[in-house]
Design a protein around this motif. Structure first.
Motif, PDB file in Angstrom:
ATOM      1  N   GLU A  99       0.824  -1.207   0.000  1.00 60.75           N
ATOM      2  CA  GLU A  99       0.000   0.000   0.000  1.00 60.75           C
ATOM      3  C   GLU A  99       0.864   1.266   0.000  1.00 60.75           C
ATOM      4  OE1 GLU A  99      -3.055  -0.726   2.876  1.00 60.75           O
ATOM      5  OE2 GLU A  99      -3.966   1.213   2.414  1.00 60.75           O
ATOM      6  N   LYS A 100       2.000   1.191   0.692  1.00 60.97           N
ATOM      7  CA  LYS A 100       2.884   2.369   0.758  1.00 60.97           C
ATOM      8  C   LYS A 100       3.820   2.426  -0.450  1.00 60.97           C
ATOM      9  CE  LYS A 100       2.666   3.724   5.456  1.00 60.97           C
ATOM     10  NZ  LYS A 100       1.261   3.449   5.428  1.00 60.97           N
ATOM     11  N   LYS A 101       3.660   1.489  -1.367  1.00 63.48           N
ATOM     12  CA  LYS A 101       4.484   1.404  -2.583  1.00 63.48           C
ATOM     13  C   LYS A 101       5.977   1.335  -2.252  1.00 63.48           C
ATOM     14  CE  LYS A 101       1.328   3.625  -5.865  1.00 63.48           C
ATOM     15  NZ  LYS A 101       0.154   3.824  -5.049  1.00 63.48           N
ATOM     16  N   ILE A 102       6.319   0.564  -1.228  1.00 63.93           N
ATOM     17  CA  ILE A 102       7.738   0.382  -0.900  1.00 63.93           C
ATOM     18  C   ILE A 102       8.095  -1.098  -1.057  1.00 63.93           C
ATOM     19  CG2 ILE A 102       8.075   2.426   0.553  1.00 63.93           C
ATOM     20  CD1 ILE A 102       7.521   0.611   3.000  1.00 63.93           C
ATOM     21  N   ASP A 103       7.312  -1.783  -1.905  1.00 66.74           N
ATOM     22  CA  ASP A 103       7.546  -3.225  -2.091  1.00 66.74           C
ATOM     23  C   ASP A 103       8.614  -3.498  -3.148  1.00 66.74           C
ATOM     24  OD1 ASP A 103       5.706  -2.131  -3.875  1.00 66.74           O
ATOM     25  OD2 ASP A 103       4.637  -4.024  -4.184  1.00 66.74           O
ATOM     26  N   ASN A 104       9.339  -2.416  -3.554  1.00 68.55           N
ATOM     27  CA  ASN A 104      10.425  -2.602  -4.520  1.00 68.55           C
ATOM     28  C   ASN A 104      11.771  -2.439  -3.817  1.00 68.55           C
ATOM     29  OD1 ASN A 104      10.115   0.008  -3.864  1.00 68.55           O
ATOM     30  ND2 ASN A 104      10.184   0.827  -5.948  1.00 68.55           N
ATOM     31  N   ASP A 105      11.766  -2.438  -2.484  1.00 72.68           N
ATOM     32  CA  ASP A 105      12.977  -2.125  -1.722  1.00 72.68           C
ATOM     33  C   ASP A 105      13.207  -3.207  -0.655  1.00 72.68           C
ATOM     34  OD1 ASP A 105      15.150  -0.707  -0.953  1.00 72.68           O
ATOM     35  OD2 ASP A 105      14.063   1.128  -0.423  1.00 72.68           O
TER      36      ASP A 105
END
Ligand code: HAM
Length: 422
Positions: A99-105
């Protein structure tokens, strides 16, 4: 009037500062130690809501799991939306990073809080219990596995847990897991008339779960079943051996190819720490790799590994206790001087925060207040009455060291006395 009780399987934790044996105090202490260890591994805290959309757990923990099938605390809210008290923390953490769009890190996260499962309560099994969890996100199989097991060894060491075995297994990647499940199914289907209803259901929904059967007949049947080790890649076998070799001096580790987990999202390395001192509910922590979950919930492809610890079970195994702080009981002899005397206690507290100053708030005789101070194991009673206040003095009465004499100190001397206490 009908008495109101706490709900079945839900307990109150009420601290008792002066009793090291108190289970609530042990739980609070275990939580403090865990927080310190997580921070020392440079893991950051995450707090997610206790209530989530019911679909989150159906799509992560899995329709085939006992948790989703029978144990969810699910309700309709005022908008007729199905919501669920979280039964575990992993799904919420992944929902949050998507949801926070930090799933690429990459992320290293810990959490601690209550979870709910509608289970049959028994020793060590509650309907509301506390878990501390760690999720290491964005790292493929390898070092992250070593980090998780290192954490487990550190927790055991810090809490003095010796009677513990870490069981480890590898479920293979998606393809090997599927091949193995198919082989297990082909083996078990012709024998289904010999399985009980629970194992039959497991066979239909998730054949791997049959390996976890407590039924002795099923266990006998499984002796001839295909073994997962024959389906695992060399890399998978090698990671298990590496983990075992790396920590052989710190932790008792056993490779157990029958170990499967009760949640559907695992792929790869899985583990559970058990202790025979816990009785039937012998697993005090568990976890593993779950590389597919983030994508499955609509996020990016994010490799992940994690674990959760049952705090009540961990605390009951812990052999180390918090050193009790030195307690000073502050006794005010007359209610006429209360605010002024209280101000003195207030100032003393700011001088040394590694001791515990308990101002006795109730009325009562000096005798009853000293009795209370002794019961609480106070090292000193500081006693102040109208005469002492007028003379700017305070009586210091040692309670534990019987060879020391009572003294009267000036208010200017008491600061130095308090400062020196440890
Ligand atoms: P789990 O094995 O379902 O894993 O739970 C972890 C721990 O929570 C168990 O080992 C046990 O100590 C404790 N626990 C579970 N149910 C109860 C209960 N009813 N009463 C008391 N304690 C209980 C998980 O929850 C996964 N989310 C772990 C994980 C994190 N996997 C990857 N990341």
């Amino acid at each position: 009037m009908e008495k109101i009780h706490s709900l079945t399987g839900m307990i109150d934790l009420i601290g008792h500062k002066t009793s090291k044996e108190d289970i609530s105090e042990r739980i609070f202490y275990a939580e403090e130690i865990l927080r310190d260890i997580f921070e020392s591994y440079s893991i950051s805290e995450i707090r997610t809501p206790a209530l989530e959309s019911s679909n989150l757990f159906k799509r992560s923990v899995g329709d085939a799991s006992d948790i989703v099938n029978k144990e969810l605390y699910s309700f309709l809210d005022k908008n007729e939306k199905s919501i669920t008290l979280r039964p575990e923390g992993t799904a919420s953490v992944i929902r949050s990073v998507i949801e926070k769009k930090i799933d690429n890190d990459t992320h290293k996260l810990w959490y601690l809080g209550p979870m709910w499962r509608y289970e049959r309560p028994q020793k060590g099994r509650y309907r509301q219990f506390n878990q501390a969890g760690v999720e290491i996100l964005g790292y493929p199989e390898g070092l992250a596995e070593l980090e998780i097991v290192s954490l487990i060894c550190s927790i055991n060491r810090a809490l003095g847990i010796e009677d513990s075995v870490l069981k480890i297994n590898h479920l293979g990647n998606n393809e090997t897991k599927q091949n193995y499940c198919k082989a297990l199914e082909d083996f078990l289907i012709p024998l289904s008339s010999k399985l009980d209803a629970k194992d039959l259901e497991r066979l239909n929904k998730n054949p791997l779960r049959v390996l976890d059967s407590k039924n002795l007949n099923t266990q006998a049947i499984l002796k001839d079943a295909p073994k997962i080790i024959d389906y695992l890649s060399e890399d998978a076998i090698s990671i298990l051996n590496t983990i075992k070799d790396t920590y052989s001096n710190d932790c008792k580790i056993e490779i157990d190819h029958n170990l499967v987990r009760g949640l559907d999202y695992y792929t790869g390395f899985v583990f559970e720490a058990v202790s025979s001192s816990l009785g039937a509910q012998d697993s005090y922590l568990g976890g593993g790799r779950y590389d597919e979950l983030c994508k499955q919930l609509g996020g990016k492809s994010l490799p992940a590994i994690g674990m959760a610890i049952g705090i009540e079970r961990l605390a009951s195994l812990a052999k180390t206790y918090k050193d009790n702080m030195t307690m000073v009981s502050f006794i005010i002899l007359s209610n006429k001087i209360e605010p002024k005397a209280y101000k003195i206690a207030h100032n003393l507290r700011s001088i040394n925060n590694s001791i515990n100053i308990d101002v006795q708030l109730s009325d009562g005789s000096l005798k009853s207040k000293l009795r209370r101070a002794n019961k609480d194991n106070a090292a000193y009673a500081l006693i102040i009455g109208e005469d002492e206040l007028k003379a700017k003095k305070i009586i210091v009465k040692p309670l534990l060291d019987k060879s020391s004499e009572q003294v009267t100190l000036g208010l200017d001397e008491i600061d130095g006395f308090i400062k020196k206490l440890k």
